[in-house]
Design an enzyme around this catalytic site. Structure first.
Site, short mmCIF file in Angstrom:
data_model
loop_
_atom_site.label_atom_id
_atom_site.label_comp_id
_atom_site.label_asym_id
_atom_site.label_seq_id
_atom_site.Cartn_x
_atom_site.Cartn_y
_atom_site.Cartn_z
N CYS A 125 110.37 21.88 42.90
CA CYS A 125 109.63 20.90 42.09
C CYS A 125 110.37 19.57 41.98
O CYS A 125 109.77 18.55 41.68
CB CYS A 125 109.38 21.45 40.69
N HIS A 126 111.67 19.58 42.19
CA HIS A 126 112.46 18.36 42.01
C HIS A 126 112.48 17.58 43.32
O HIS A 126 113.50 17.44 43.98
CB HIS A 126 113.89 18.71 41.59
#
Length: 416
Positions: free
Chosen positions: A359-360
């Protein structure tokens, strides 16, 4: 087991003068997936539940005709299944689009609850309730962005104060990175009983725990718990456990509409995805012990093979004194100047893994802030790879992955 991805046309990545990526079909090798913490493939039973709901329960759950009634029954059963998985009650489960929405909903609720309580106090409904200033959001410094960035936004907007607590204890050798959730909840509950001020609310994001270890909201004592389906072989949908939503525990909607989910999360329910989530939760409840023991055995075998092949050059970043470790996760660094995690993984022929949370996306090639926050030295964190095994991973997969890593490390070092 190895995941065959011959139908994937092309994966293009940086070459940096090293091994170029090719079509998987040209490589004539099965790729081996070890990124189960990023996402998991839906179980066959989950796919079947989704397909049956699409075919037979296509009606609007708020309607009275057969297809609608069937959809409503599936949603109710799924709610029961998800509640049973976490040790709660069906009425405590609110379906959401995923973990990000659930986490946002909790922090939104905390701020809104404080605001409404202060307004009531100002109007004479309460006295000496400690409503001066802003509500404070206390987090660890290793949170997922769907918690960390929301808290930062609320602070920036002047709606809340934020205090991230360090999980690292430099008094231990090696440093400890412990999050004693149950103990924290017990202390907060005791504190709530002693004070007349506004109650302290407790939330945990259990995305990476569900399907791997036992999670029971009664034992933990939390007010809110975030559930993320695609982490335990369900589709990309989520839920939020709330201990008595709107009665024992506040919950304020971010959306307004048709009144679904008891007005806490309106919008016509996504019956097929909810059906898949419910089936996946049922599988976890029935088989968790087997899942956990298998993943633990394979993870330990993986660490043993890595230690045998790389000896003193290996660093296991998830081994912290006094801290529990997920049964499927091996965060590891192979020490060396050209062996950054992203570089090693981009040159592996078979291994599919990541350096951290998928997600990062804006983190680039920087070391994980979570590892750094846990006291891992920056040069070690830069080389980190997060290898996470699944329910079907075999010892043969491990052998192939370790050999792939050995060959890749040798190649990179020869080019140095």
């Amino acid at each position: 087991m190895a995941k065959k991805l011959d139908d994937v046309p092309l994966v293009q990545g940086p070459t940096f003068g090293e091994r170029n990526f090719h079509h998987f079909s040209e490589m004539n090798l099965d790729r081996i997936y070890m990124d189960y913490n990023a996402t998991t493939p839906p179980e066959p039973e989950v796919i079947q539940a989704i397909s049956e709901a699409l075919q037979d329960a296509w009606g609007n759950p708020s309607s009275n005709y057969i297809a609608g009634a069937k959809a409503k029954a599936i949603i109710n059963q799924s709610r029961e299944n998800v509640a049973r998985m976490v040790g709660g009650k069906a009425e405590d489960i609110i379906f959401t689009s995923g973990g990000t929405e659930a986490n946002n909903l909790v922090l939104h609720t905390a701020v809104e609850h404080f605001r409404k309580h202060c307004r009531a106090a100002e109007q004479g409904a309460g006295h000496q309730n400690g409503c001066t200033g802003l509500p404070h959001i206390i987090t660890s410094n290793v949170e997922h962005d769907s918690v960390k960035l929301v808290a930062q936004h609320l602070e920036k907007e002047g709606k809340a104060g934020r205090k991230p607590l360090c999980v690292k204890s430099l008094n231990a050798e090696p440093p400890s990175c412990c999050q004693p959730l149950q103990e924290i909840c017990q202390r907060i509950k005791s504190l709530n009983k002693q004070r007349e001020r506004l109650r302290i609310l407790l939330h945990t994001d259990a995305a990476q725990a569900l399907g791997k270890i036992r999670v029971d909201v009664s034992d933990l004592g939390v007010d809110y718990l975030t559930i993320v389906g695609h982490k335990f072989y369900a589709p990309r949908i989520g839920a939020l456990y709330v201990n008595g939503p709107g009665t024992k525990t506040p919950l304020y909607p971010m959306l307004f509409g048709g009144g679904q989910e008891r007005n806490f999360r309106p919008g016509t329910e996504n019956t097929p995805m909810i059906a898949g989530l419910g089936k996946a939760a049922e599988l976890v409840t029935s088989n968790l012990s087997d899942y956990e023991s298998h993943m633990q055995r394979i993870k330990l075998y993986l660490e043993e093979r890595l230690q045998a092949v790389f000896a003193g050059r290996i660093r296991f970043n998830s081994h912290f004194l006094g801290s529990d470790i997920l049964p499927n996760t091996c965060n590891v660094s192979i020490l060396g100047p050209r062996l950054q995690g992203w570089r090693v993984l981009s040159n592996c022929r078979r291994l599919l893994a990541s350096v951290g949370a998928a997600c990062h996306s804006d983190s680039g090639n920087r070391p994980s802030h979570i590892l750094l926050s846990c006291g891992v030295p920056s040069e070690v964190a830069a080389n980190a790879m997060r290898l996470s095994v699944g329910r079907e991973t075999t010892e043969a997969d491990v052998d192939a992955v370790v050999e792939d890593l050995r060959e890749t490390v040798q190649l990179l070092e020869e080019m140095n």
